[in-house]
Write an enzyme that holds these catalytic residues in place. Structure first.
Site, PDB file in Angstrom:
ATOM      1  N   ASN A  14       0.802  -1.324   0.135  1.00  0.00           N
ATOM      2  CA  ASN A  14       0.209   0.070  -0.044  1.00  0.00           C
ATOM      3  C   ASN A  14       0.934   1.254  -0.122  1.00  0.00           C
ATOM      4  O   ASN A  14       0.613   2.092  -0.739  1.00  0.00           O
ATOM      5  CB  ASN A  14      -1.029  -0.134   1.059  1.00  0.00           C
ATOM      6  CG  ASN A  14      -2.190  -0.835   1.011  1.00  0.00           C
ATOM      7  OD1 ASN A  14      -3.241  -0.181   0.237  1.00  0.00           O
ATOM      8  ND2 ASN A  14      -2.217  -2.288   1.435  1.00  0.00           N
ATOM      9  N   MET A  90       1.366  -2.727  12.420  1.00  0.00           N
ATOM     10  CA  MET A  90       0.487  -3.963  13.299  1.00  0.00           C
ATOM     11  C   MET A  90       0.359  -3.608  14.748  1.00  0.00           C
ATOM     12  O   MET A  90       0.082  -4.649  15.634  1.00  0.00           O
ATOM     13  CB  MET A  90       1.058  -5.328  13.042  1.00  0.00           C
ATOM     14  CG  MET A  90       0.800  -5.833  11.536  1.00  0.00           C
ATOM     15  SD  MET A  90      -0.786  -5.626  10.966  1.00  0.00           S
ATOM     16  CE  MET A  90      -1.465  -7.079  11.861  1.00  0.00           C
ATOM     17  N   ARG A  91       0.786  -2.376  15.301  1.00  0.00           N
ATOM     18  CA  ARG A  91       0.444  -2.090  16.728  1.00  0.00           C
ATOM     19  C   ARG A  91      -0.723  -1.267  17.026  1.00  0.00           C
ATOM     20  O   ARG A  91      -0.973  -0.295  16.261  1.00  0.00           O
ATOM     21  CB  ARG A  91       1.790  -1.308  17.251  1.00  0.00           C
ATOM     22  CG  ARG A  91       2.736  -2.226  17.623  1.00  0.00           C
ATOM     23  CD  ARG A  91       4.030  -1.762  17.841  1.00  0.00           C
ATOM     24  NE  ARG A  91       5.065  -2.731  18.203  1.00  0.00           N
ATOM     25  CZ  ARG A  91       5.177  -3.532  18.860  1.00  0.00           C
ATOM     26  NH1 ARG A  91       4.483  -3.440  20.158  1.00  0.00           N
ATOM     27  NH2 ARG A  91       5.883  -4.750  18.776  1.00  0.00           N
ATOM     28  N   ASN A 107      -6.592   4.946   8.656  1.00  0.00           N
ATOM     29  CA  ASN A 107      -6.241   3.481   8.466  1.00  0.00           C
ATOM     30  C   ASN A 107      -6.860   2.804   7.421  1.00  0.00           C
ATOM     31  O   ASN A 107      -7.954   3.224   7.067  1.00  0.00           O
ATOM     32  CB  ASN A 107      -6.469   2.663   9.922  1.00  0.00           C
ATOM     33  CG  ASN A 107      -5.936   1.093   9.903  1.00  0.00           C
ATOM     34  OD1 ASN A 107      -4.853   0.945   9.245  1.00  0.00           O
ATOM     35  ND2 ASN A 107      -6.808   0.360  10.402  1.00  0.00           N
ATOM     36  N   HIS A 109      -8.263  -0.895   6.389  1.00  0.00           N
ATOM     37  CA  HIS A 109      -8.647  -2.184   7.049  1.00  0.00           C
ATOM     38  C   HIS A 109      -9.161  -3.296   5.832  1.00  0.00           C
ATOM     39  O   HIS A 109     -10.300  -2.821   5.367  1.00  0.00           O
ATOM     40  CB  HIS A 109      -9.636  -2.164   8.251  1.00  0.00           C
ATOM     41  CG  HIS A 109      -9.821  -3.453   8.881  1.00  0.00           C
ATOM     42  ND1 HIS A 109      -8.881  -4.247   9.710  1.00  0.00           N
ATOM     43  CD2 HIS A 109     -10.896  -4.304   8.862  1.00  0.00           C
ATOM     44  CE1 HIS A 109      -9.512  -5.102  10.166  1.00  0.00           C
ATOM     45  NE2 HIS A 109     -10.663  -5.438   9.508  1.00  0.00           N
TER      46      HIS A 109
HETATM   47  C1  GRF Z   1      -3.266  -4.520   4.173  1.00  0.00           C
HETATM   48  O1  GRF Z   1      -4.097  -5.647   3.662  1.00  0.00           O
HETATM   49  C2  GRF Z   1      -4.044  -3.597   5.014  1.00  0.00           C
HETATM   50  O2  GRF Z   1      -5.514  -3.355   4.745  1.00  0.00           O
HETATM   51  C3  GRF Z   1      -3.743  -4.043   6.174  1.00  0.00           C
HETATM   52  O3  GRF Z   1      -2.513  -4.464   6.276  1.00  0.00           O
HETATM   53  C4  GRF Z   1      -2.186  -4.864   4.920  1.00  0.00           C
HETATM   54  C5  GRF Z   1      -0.821  -4.317   4.634  1.00  0.00           C
HETATM   55  O4  GRF Z   1      -0.454  -4.710   3.474  1.00  0.00           O
HETATM   56  N1  GRF Z   1      -4.070  -3.135   7.289  1.00  0.00           N
HETATM   57  P1  GRF Z   1       1.088  -4.121   2.882  1.00  0.00           P
HETATM   58  O5  GRF Z   1       2.211  -4.278   3.846  1.00  0.00           O
HETATM   59  O6  GRF Z   1       0.523  -2.884   2.423  1.00  0.00           O
HETATM   60  O7  GRF Z   1       1.293  -5.080   1.643  1.00  0.00           O
END
Ligand code: GRF
Length: 189
Positions: A14, A90-91, A107, A109
């Protein structure tokens, strides 16, 4: 032009899309800071290759969440950040942090909130048997995936889909919708 900080813990696909969309002029913003809690994350290497200022930390090196978040706050202040964009971070952020940046933390999700909050949302969506899944872009509040919804995208789950094909669709939609939504937020305010 707004200054944004990207927070990520993983691969950063992303982050790639946001970076490309800025580079090619679709999204007008500066990525002024990259923050990660995973010093070995692929996304960190990408940020370094892109010459973006980075801040990495090991949570276990600090006495508390408050302590490492204070360092993050210092970085945010020093880089004059307007918005914090979470991209696979992830925190869980503390109440103090979230209140400090109310309506400034965004964010993405991979589910249609309020369904499937928390971890493994793609797998849990797919295995639940629902006919429609999707993604949500939201502001971050004190809860986990409970903040005000900004935008959602729907994906029809076909009979022929496997977890892998569904997951691919989720990511493709994320790449498209995150930058579009950020454009609305960052270029309007
Ligand atoms: C994505 O699926 C997002 O929705 C979630 O974490 C993932 C991140 O993937 N919060 P990346 O590191 O951007 O490949």
């Amino acid at each position: 032009m707004k200054n944004i900080a990207i927070f990520a813990s993983g691969t950063g696909t992303n982050f790639d899309k946001i970076y490309e969309n800025i580079k090619f002029g679709f999204l007008k913003a500066n990525i002024s800071l990259f923050v990660t809690d995973k010093p070995n994350a692929k996304s960190l290497k990408k940020a370094l290759d892109r010459n973006i200022p980075t801040f990495k930390f090991n949570a276990s090196d600090y006495s508390s969440k408050l302590a490492y978040e204070q360092e993050i706050i210092n970085q945010i202040t020093n880089h004059d950040i307007d918005y914090i964009v979470l991209a696979g971070y992830m925190r869980i952020l503390s109440e103090n942090f979230v209140k400090t940046y109310k309506n400034k933390i965004i964010n993405i999700h991979p589910s249609l909130l309020p369904s499937f909050k928390g971890k493994d949302a793609i797998k849990r969506t797919f295995e639940s048997g629902v006919k429609y899944g999707g993604i949500t872009i939201h502001y971050v509040d004190e809860g986990v995936d409970t903040g005000k919804i900004i935008e959602q995208g729907i994906i029809k789950i076909e009979q022929s889909d496997t977890l892998e094909t569904y997951e691919q669709k989720v990511h493709e939609l994320e790449y498209e919708l995150y930058s579009k939504t950020l454009k609305n937020i960052l270029e309007d305010n």
